[in-house]
Scaffold this active site. Structure first.
Site, mmCIF file in Angstrom:
data_model
loop_
_atom_site.group_PDB
_atom_site.id
_atom_site.type_symbol
_atom_site.label_atom_id
_atom_site.label_comp_id
_atom_site.label_asym_id
_atom_site.label_seq_id
_atom_site.Cartn_x
_atom_site.Cartn_y
_atom_site.Cartn_z
ATOM 1 N N GLY A 1 0.775 -1.276 -0.128
ATOM 2 C CA GLY A 1 0.150 0.001 0.061
ATOM 3 C C GLY A 1 0.781 1.331 0.128
ATOM 4 O O GLY A 1 1.128 1.602 1.185
ATOM 5 N N MET B 1 0.726 7.724 3.427
ATOM 6 C CA MET B 1 0.878 7.014 4.762
ATOM 7 C C MET B 1 2.059 5.886 4.723
ATOM 8 O O MET B 1 2.848 5.642 5.492
ATOM 9 C CB MET B 1 -0.268 6.484 5.441
ATOM 10 N N ASN C 1 2.442 -2.674 -4.388
ATOM 11 C CA ASN C 1 1.341 -2.240 -4.503
ATOM 12 C C ASN C 1 0.546 -2.750 -5.594
ATOM 13 O O ASN C 1 0.971 -3.057 -6.643
ATOM 14 C CB ASN C 1 1.524 -0.525 -4.869
ATOM 15 N N ARG D 1 -20.346 17.481 13.236
ATOM 16 C CA ARG D 1 -19.931 17.436 11.705
ATOM 17 C C ARG D 1 -21.157 16.994 10.767
ATOM 18 O O ARG D 1 -21.316 17.333 9.668
ATOM 19 C CB ARG D 1 -18.973 16.307 11.650
ATOM 20 N N GLU E 1 -10.037 12.923 19.625
ATOM 21 C CA GLU E 1 -9.612 13.813 18.484
ATOM 22 C C GLU E 1 -10.768 14.664 18.126
ATOM 23 O O GLU E 1 -10.826 15.907 18.028
ATOM 24 C CB GLU E 1 -9.102 13.112 17.490
ATOM 25 N N LYS F 1 -6.986 0.558 2.442
ATOM 26 C CA LYS F 1 -8.259 0.775 2.834
ATOM 27 C C LYS F 1 -8.809 -0.155 3.566
ATOM 28 O O LYS F 1 -8.993 -1.380 3.515
ATOM 29 C CB LYS F 1 -9.007 1.227 1.674
ATOM 30 N N LYS G 1 -6.934 3.095 18.996
ATOM 31 C CA LYS G 1 -6.868 3.958 18.156
ATOM 32 C C LYS G 1 -8.210 4.561 18.002
ATOM 33 O O LYS G 1 -8.539 5.692 17.789
ATOM 34 C CB LYS G 1 -6.355 3.385 16.976
ATOM 35 N N SER H 1 -1.080 6.678 14.603
ATOM 36 C CA SER H 1 -1.700 7.994 14.500
ATOM 37 C C SER H 1 -0.493 9.210 14.345
ATOM 38 O O SER H 1 0.547 8.909 14.961
ATOM 39 C CB SER H 1 -2.331 8.548 15.751
ATOM 40 N N ALA I 1 0.159 4.649 -0.788
ATOM 41 C CA ALA I 1 -0.269 5.800 -0.645
ATOM 42 C C ALA I 1 0.643 6.591 0.312
ATOM 43 O O ALA I 1 1.701 6.287 0.542
ATOM 44 C CB ALA I 1 -1.771 5.674 -0.006
ATOM 45 N N ASN J 1 -9.253 8.663 18.181
ATOM 46 C CA ASN J 1 -9.831 9.495 17.180
ATOM 47 C C ASN J 1 -11.324 9.873 17.731
ATOM 48 O O ASN J 1 -11.326 11.079 17.315
ATOM 49 C CB ASN J 1 -10.134 8.231 16.168
#
Length: 474
Positions: free
Chosen positions: A10, A14, A33, A288, A191, A76, A184, A129, A12, A188
């Site tokens: 992967g 990150m 990938n 949100r 957060e 993902k 985690k 994170s 991407a 979040n």
């Protein structure tokens, strides 16, 4: 040919940044990938000349790894993770390790841990994170899953993790099956709460005090030197300082609709499942959703009445800014108190034996909610590992006692002047509810018994004895 220390799937941003971080710490990495052009571009670009190797297939990736093989997925969440696990299992050998570093929902990690272990392999579900910068320079890492895998990945993970002033890595084993991804998720959720509280402080200063972006930059710069010292306070000040091409504050050019990836919602749903009130974080999630209703809000603003304009604020601005600071700090305490209470309930349910003080230390560096405040949480749980709620700890109890007059003035002023502060007000309502020995639920239970014969307990009888009244009997 020398085998790589770890493989990563992967590429991407990150994933790429984690690979660069690992290589900079002396580890060799083999990457793959699904779109193989990304592998070529990476190897010939950022990774050129470094101890990083590309693979054109999963078979080539696995063949290029040292034993026990360690394959990290940075893809993902959801079905793609299951698909890669199923594709990797036939290629791996007993004792090899699959690492899911994405934002996976913790029940999926629990399920996958059992499945992967049934195949003779090990699985780690790890929260990461810190965003793109953290991945490159040092994130907070929260691993859980198959305990036997930890000794093999510990040197790598603790090497690439953020370090705090005492040199301790913001990475340690959290617990079995889905514990890492659960922690985690709570991170979040907190957060979400922190960000909404800061937004409401900004809204009060802008709408009620009529402060400019430059003035708010100075406020947040000052706040970041005291109790509120944190990454989010720091970057918020930087945001206010940024100007658009025409010299006006860029923040005021941004459309007021907020996005989300679902982890805040998961936290709220988990609180409902466990029966633990998570009012502030849930309000942050709902805020949100409300922000996304932009067109409906624009229409409603033209037809729904609010308080009559009272003119500009005429009081002591400096004093009210201090009230906002105190209200923000008190509300922040509530957010963490609720988050850690939920963690305790879930840990007990799944026998995870989470160490809450150590978890606070995992968040001291690298992650989005990093702040000096977390050391106080560590102290609280060191003093009382069985602490039910942070509000009972002497430090936090005294901090809220000191802040609550300011907190109430801020909420009262916002309500009077029609400034939406759902997170501030829900935090205060939770505090008042938690400190109230007798709530009006006696009437609620009477109502339930009246229409549904749900029974009730009595204050003058032992707990557990249930009673029913025929309320229509004369």
């Amino acid at each position: 040919m020398k085998k790589a220390d770890i493989g990563l799937i992967g590429l991407a941003v990150m994933g790429e940044n984690l690979v660069m971080n690992m290589e900079s710490r002396g580890y060799s990495v083999c990457v793959y990938n699904r779109t193989t052009e990304k592998v070529t571009d990476f190897i010939e670009g950022r990774a050129k000349g470094k101890n990083i190797f590309g693979a054109d297939s999963l078979e080539e990736l696995v063949a290029g790894l040292s034993v026990p093989r360690k394959v990290m997925l940075m893809i993902k969440a959801g079905k793609p993770v299951d698909d890669y696990i199923d594709a990797l299992i036939p290629l791996l050998s007993p004792g090899d390790i699959i690492i899911d570093g994405g934002n996976t929902h913790y029940p999926d990690t629990t399920r996958r841990t059992k499945y992967v272990e049934s195949k003779g392999l090990l699985l780690i579900g790890t929260g990461v994170s810190g965003g793109e910068e953290g991945a490159l320079k040092g994130p907070s890492i929260m691993p859980g899953g198959s305990k036997g895998a930890w000794e093999h990945v510990k040197p790598i993970f603790q090497s690439i993790a953020a370090k705090v002033e005492d040199g301790i890595a913001c990475c340690d084993w959290v617990g079995s099956d889905g514990a890492g991804h659960y922690v985690k998720m709570i991170h979040n959720g907190i957060e979400y709460g922190d960000m909404q509280l800061i937004c409401e402080a900004y809204f009060l200063m802008k709408e009620y005090l009529s402060l400019s972006a430059d003035e708010m930059y100075e406020v947040f710069k000052s706040w970041n030197t005291g109790e509120l010292d944190s990454y989010l306070i720091e970057i918020t000040g930087n945001i206010f300082a940024r100007k658009d091409d025409d010299g006006t504050p860029l923040v005021e050019k941004i459309l007021d609709t907020a996005g989300q990836k679902g982890t805040g919602k998961w936290t709220s749903v988990a609180s409902l499942d466990e029966g633990v009130p998570l009012t502030l974080i849930s309000e942050a999630v709902y805020s949100r959703y409300l922000s996304a209703m932009k067109d409906k809000r624009v229409y409603a603003s033209k037809v729904l009445a609010g308080p009559h304009p009272t003119g500009k604020f005429t009081g002591d601005k400096a004093a009210f800014i201090e009230d906002i600071r105190q209200a923000l700090f008190a509300s922040k305490i509530i957010s963490y108190a609720q988050g850690f209470a939920l963690m305790r309930a879930t840990s007990e349910k799944y026998c995870w034996n989470l160490n809450y003080g150590d978890i606070a230390m995992l968040w001291r560096g690298g992650c989005i909610i990093r702040s000096s405040f977390l050391s106080n949480i560590k102290d609280a749980f060191d003093a009382n590992p069985n602490l039910d709620n942070l509000l009972i700890d002497p430090y936090f109890c005294n901090a809220i006692a000191k802040a609550q007059d300011s907190w109430r003035r801020v909420c009262a002023a916002a309500i009077t002047h029609g400034v939406a502060i759902s997170a501030f007000s829900s935090a205060l309502a939770y505090y008042d509810g938690y400190r109230t020995a007798r709530l009006p639920a006696n009437l609620l239970q009477a109502q339930r018994d009246y229409f549904g014969a749900h029974t009730y307990e009595r204050v003058d009888k032992p707990r557990g004895e249930m009673y029913h009244t025929n309320w229509l009997e004369t």
